[in-house]
Write a protein that holds these residues in place. Structure first.
Motif, PDB file in Angstrom:
ATOM      1  N   SER A   8       3.361   4.317   1.205  1.00 44.36           N
ATOM      2  CA  SER A   8       4.368   3.286   1.491  1.00 44.36           C
ATOM      3  C   SER A   8       3.483   2.069   1.552  1.00 44.36           C
ATOM      4  O   SER A   8       2.342   1.868   1.711  1.00 44.36           O
ATOM      5  CB  SER A   8       4.912   3.569   2.860  1.00 44.36           C
ATOM      6  N   SER A   9       4.262   0.993   1.531  1.00 43.27           N
ATOM      7  CA  SER A   9       3.713  -0.203   1.241  1.00 43.27           C
ATOM      8  C   SER A   9       3.131  -0.741   2.699  1.00 43.27           C
ATOM      9  O   SER A   9       2.077  -1.238   2.603  1.00 43.27           O
ATOM     10  CB  SER A   9       4.787  -1.659   0.977  1.00 43.27           C
ATOM     11  N   GLU A  10       3.914  -0.488   3.785  1.00 45.92           N
ATOM     12  CA  GLU A  10       3.256  -0.544   5.120  1.00 45.92           C
ATOM     13  C   GLU A  10       1.981   0.258   5.365  1.00 45.92           C
ATOM     14  O   GLU A  10       0.894  -0.367   5.762  1.00 45.92           O
ATOM     15  CB  GLU A  10       4.286  -0.179   6.212  1.00 45.92           C
ATOM     16  N   ARG A  11       1.896   1.363   4.958  1.00 55.04           N
ATOM     17  CA  ARG A  11       0.507   2.296   4.927  1.00 55.04           C
ATOM     18  C   ARG A  11      -0.523   1.460   4.164  1.00 55.04           C
ATOM     19  O   ARG A  11      -1.762   1.497   4.568  1.00 55.04           O
ATOM     20  CB  ARG A  11       0.679   3.700   4.670  1.00 55.04           C
ATOM     21  N   LYS A  13      -0.932  -1.561   3.220  1.00 52.33           N
ATOM     22  CA  LYS A  13      -1.395  -2.963   4.018  1.00 52.33           C
ATOM     23  C   LYS A  13      -2.281  -2.426   5.189  1.00 52.33           C
ATOM     24  O   LYS A  13      -3.226  -3.212   5.519  1.00 52.33           O
ATOM     25  CB  LYS A  13      -0.193  -3.620   4.491  1.00 52.33           C
ATOM     26  N   ALA A  14      -1.928  -1.597   6.050  1.00 54.37           N
ATOM     27  CA  ALA A  14      -2.779  -1.085   7.073  1.00 54.37           C
ATOM     28  C   ALA A  14      -4.297  -0.497   6.723  1.00 54.37           C
ATOM     29  O   ALA A  14      -5.092  -0.822   7.219  1.00 54.37           O
ATOM     30  CB  ALA A  14      -2.166   0.095   7.946  1.00 54.37           C
ATOM     31  N   LYS A  16      -5.654  -1.628   3.788  1.00 60.75           N
ATOM     32  CA  LYS A  16      -6.405  -2.691   2.793  1.00 60.75           C
ATOM     33  C   LYS A  16      -7.627  -3.193   3.772  1.00 60.75           C
ATOM     34  O   LYS A  16      -7.497  -3.365   4.974  1.00 60.75           O
ATOM     35  CB  LYS A  16      -5.204  -3.747   2.835  1.00 60.75           C
TER      36      LYS A  16
END
Length: 109
Positions: A8-11, A13-14, A16
């Motif tokens: 997911s985009s949230e995961r 970003k985490a 990154k």
């Protein structure tokens, strides 16, 4: 070998900026254990199904064995009955032959 991971985009970003190789090395043993456990569970399920199928086949073999034994007994009875009918036929044929010869003698006289 190519492995694709969907996040997911949230995961994403985490993760990154983190060392992905290190994360994979850390989590690989746990993933291997999970895969082994899933494989064992799958195999246990297959074993249970195969054991059930084996019991069914053994039951069918038992039924076939009983049917075969009955067929053998019936065959023996039929052979004995056929032999009895042959004897009876021979006796009746002899009696009919005696009566015919007796009638022929009466007609000749």
């Amino acid at each position: 070998m190519k492995i694709e991971v969907f996040l997911s985009s949230e995961r994403f970003k985490a993760l990154k900026g983190k060392d992905i190789s290190a994360l994979l090395r850390e989590n690989l043993p746990g993933a291997e254990e999970t895969l082994k456990a899933e494989r064992e569970e799958l195999l246990r399920g297959k074993i249970a199904k195969l054991e059930e199928k084996l019991r069914e086949m053994e039951g069918e073999i038992g039924e076939l064995r009983e049917f075969y034994q009955k067929a053998l007994r019936d065959r023996e009875l039929m052979i004995a009955e056929r032999e009895e009918l042959r004897k009876e036929n021979a006796e009746l044929g002899a009696k009919v032959g005696e009566k015919k010869s007796g009638l022929e003698k009466v007609h000749e006289s």
